[in-house]
Motif scaffolding. Structure first.
Motif, PDB file in Angstrom:
ATOM      1  N   ALA A 110       0.838  -1.197   0.192  1.00 11.80           N
ATOM      2  CA  ALA A 110      -0.050  -0.177   0.256  1.00 11.80           C
ATOM      3  C   ALA A 110       1.099   1.228  -0.285  1.00 11.80           C
ATOM      4  N   GLU A 111       2.475   1.330   1.204  1.00 14.50           N
ATOM      5  CA  GLU A 111       2.992   2.489   0.826  1.00 14.50           C
ATOM      6  C   GLU A 111       3.585   2.387  -0.395  1.00 14.50           C
ATOM      7  N   ALA A 112       4.190   1.290  -0.709  1.00 13.76           N
ATOM      8  CA  ALA A 112       4.588   1.371  -2.523  1.00 13.76           C
ATOM      9  C   ALA A 112       3.838   1.874  -3.708  1.00 13.76           C
ATOM     10  N   GLU A 113       2.214   2.085  -3.240  1.00 14.18           N
ATOM     11  CA  GLU A 113       1.054   2.067  -4.382  1.00 14.18           C
ATOM     12  C   GLU A 113       1.414   4.127  -4.242  1.00 14.18           C
ATOM     13  N   GLU A 114       1.342   4.232  -2.700  1.00 14.95           N
ATOM     14  CA  GLU A 114       1.624   5.724  -2.918  1.00 14.95           C
ATOM     15  C   GLU A 114       2.378   6.480  -3.469  1.00 14.95           C
ATOM     16  N   ARG A 115       3.660   5.615  -3.111  1.00 19.34           N
ATOM     17  CA  ARG A 115       4.825   5.727  -4.063  1.00 19.34           C
ATOM     18  C   ARG A 115       4.693   6.985  -5.011  1.00 19.34           C
ATOM     19  N   TYR A 116       4.151   5.529  -5.808  1.00 15.76           N
ATOM     20  CA  TYR A 116       4.326   5.524  -7.327  1.00 15.76           C
ATOM     21  C   TYR A 116       3.058   6.474  -7.460  1.00 15.76           C
ATOM     22  N   VAL A 117       2.577   6.699  -7.006  1.00 16.90           N
ATOM     23  CA  VAL A 117       1.267   7.743  -7.946  1.00 16.90           C
ATOM     24  C   VAL A 117       1.593   9.064  -7.225  1.00 16.90           C
ATOM     25  N   ASP A 118       3.064   8.830  -6.276  1.00 19.83           N
ATOM     26  CA  ASP A 118       3.652  10.457  -6.046  1.00 19.83           C
ATOM     27  C   ASP A 118       4.580  10.589  -6.781  1.00 19.83           C
ATOM     28  N   MET A 119       5.246   9.610  -6.860  1.00 19.75           N
ATOM     29  CA  MET A 119       5.975   9.947  -8.486  1.00 19.75           C
ATOM     30  C   MET A 119       5.528  10.235 -10.023  1.00 19.75           C
ATOM     31  N   PHE A 120       4.475   9.466 -10.304  1.00 16.24           N
ATOM     32  CA  PHE A 120       4.097   9.532 -10.799  1.00 16.24           C
ATOM     33  C   PHE A 120       2.516   9.717 -11.678  1.00 16.24           C
ATOM     34  N   GLY A 121       2.124  11.167 -10.716  1.00 16.42           N
ATOM     35  CA  GLY A 121       0.870  11.177 -11.128  1.00 16.42           C
ATOM     36  C   GLY A 121      -0.782  10.343 -11.328  1.00 16.42           C
ATOM     37  N   ALA A 122      -0.245   9.492 -11.283  1.00 21.40           N
ATOM     38  CA  ALA A 122      -1.507   8.033 -11.525  1.00 21.40           C
ATOM     39  C   ALA A 122      -1.236   7.110 -10.822  1.00 21.40           C
ATOM     40  N   PRO A 123      -2.338   6.357 -10.521  1.00 19.84           N
ATOM     41  CA  PRO A 123      -2.199   5.103 -10.351  1.00 19.84           C
ATOM     42  C   PRO A 123      -1.176   3.662 -10.797  1.00 19.84           C
ATOM     43  N   SER A 124      -0.581   2.428 -10.679  1.00 21.26           N
ATOM     44  CA  SER A 124      -0.097   1.724 -11.709  1.00 21.26           C
ATOM     45  C   SER A 124      -0.516   0.993 -12.577  1.00 21.26           C
ATOM     46  N   ALA A 125      -2.040   0.327 -11.876  1.00 18.19           N
ATOM     47  CA  ALA A 125      -2.872  -0.222 -12.733  1.00 18.19           C
ATOM     48  C   ALA A 125      -3.395   0.331 -14.021  1.00 18.19           C
ATOM     49  N   GLU A 126      -2.773   2.177 -13.541  1.00 21.79           N
ATOM     50  CA  GLU A 126      -2.669   3.190 -15.178  1.00 21.79           C
ATOM     51  C   GLU A 126      -2.045   3.624 -15.929  1.00 21.79           C
ATOM     52  N   ALA A 127      -1.293   2.248 -15.761  1.00 21.43           N
ATOM     53  CA  ALA A 127       0.289   2.165 -17.030  1.00 21.43           C
ATOM     54  C   ALA A 127      -0.183   1.667 -18.114  1.00 21.43           C
ATOM     55  N   ASP A 128       0.264   1.809 -19.815  1.00 24.41           N
ATOM     56  CA  ASP A 128      -0.530   2.154 -20.683  1.00 24.41           C
ATOM     57  C   ASP A 128       0.584   1.066 -21.201  1.00 24.41           C
ATOM     58  N   GLY A 129      -0.330   0.177 -21.045  1.00 23.26           N
ATOM     59  CA  GLY A 129       0.016  -0.911 -22.496  1.00 23.26           C
ATOM     60  C   GLY A 129       0.962  -2.579 -21.417  1.00 23.26           C
ATOM     61  N   VAL A 130       1.287  -2.157 -20.224  1.00 22.89           N
ATOM     62  CA  VAL A 130       1.666  -2.791 -18.674  1.00 22.89           C
ATOM     63  C   VAL A 130       1.568  -3.347 -18.304  1.00 22.89           C
ATOM     64  N   THR A 131       2.030  -4.637 -17.588  1.00 20.57           N
ATOM     65  CA  THR A 131       2.031  -4.846 -15.789  1.00 20.57           C
ATOM     66  C   THR A 131       3.236  -4.044 -14.990  1.00 20.57           C
TER      67      THR A 131
END
Length: 137
Positions: free
Chosen positions: A33-54
């Motif tokens: 959960a902390e990792a996902e928060e950091r991802y959103v802070d860094m990239f501005g969107a949830p990791s699930a929204e990354a285009d064309g990748v998991t």
């Protein structure tokens, strides 16, 4: 491995005890959960929204999530959301990747069905930083 502190909270309605992990916990759900928060802070969107990748994040010596299932042809992007630590990825017998520093990533496309283990080269033995991708046809 250092032990972590656990306190137990009684849940009267259920008549059961539920573990509550203390701050600094090694509970994977809390870390992820902390990792996902950091991802959103860094990239501005949830990791699930990354285009064309998991996306799998790398944080506090964990892969988040550590186990995923993807169809053949999927590209997995491992993103380092740690503050100071670098990580690598080695899938099966493939060569280990270069190190990914904070906010960098590593990608691998899975073309063969089956379970494929992967690990972080510098942290798999001491930190047990290991994951698995199940690739389905």
């Amino acid at each position: 491995m250092k032990p972590f502190a656990i306190s137990v909270l009684a849940v009267a309605a259920l008549g059961a005890a539920v573990p509550v992990f203390a701050r600094g916990s090694k509970d994977p759900a809390v870390i992820c959960a902390e990792a996902e928060e950091r991802y959103v802070d860094m990239f501005g969107a949830p990791s699930a929204e990354a285009d064309g990748v998991t996306v799998v994040t790398m944080y506090k010596y964990n892969f988040c999530p550590a186990q995923i299932t993807v169809p053949v042809g999927t590209t997995v992007r491992w993103v380092n959301v740690d503050k100071r630590t670098s990580h690598s990825v080695q899938v099966g017998s493939n060569p280990e990747s270069d190190r990914a520093f904070p906010e960098e990533h590593i990608e691998f496309t899975f073309l063969v069905p089956g379970d494929q283990d992967y690990l972080c080269g510098p942290h798999w033995e001491t930190q047990k930083m290991i994951g698995m991708v199940t690739v389905e046809e």
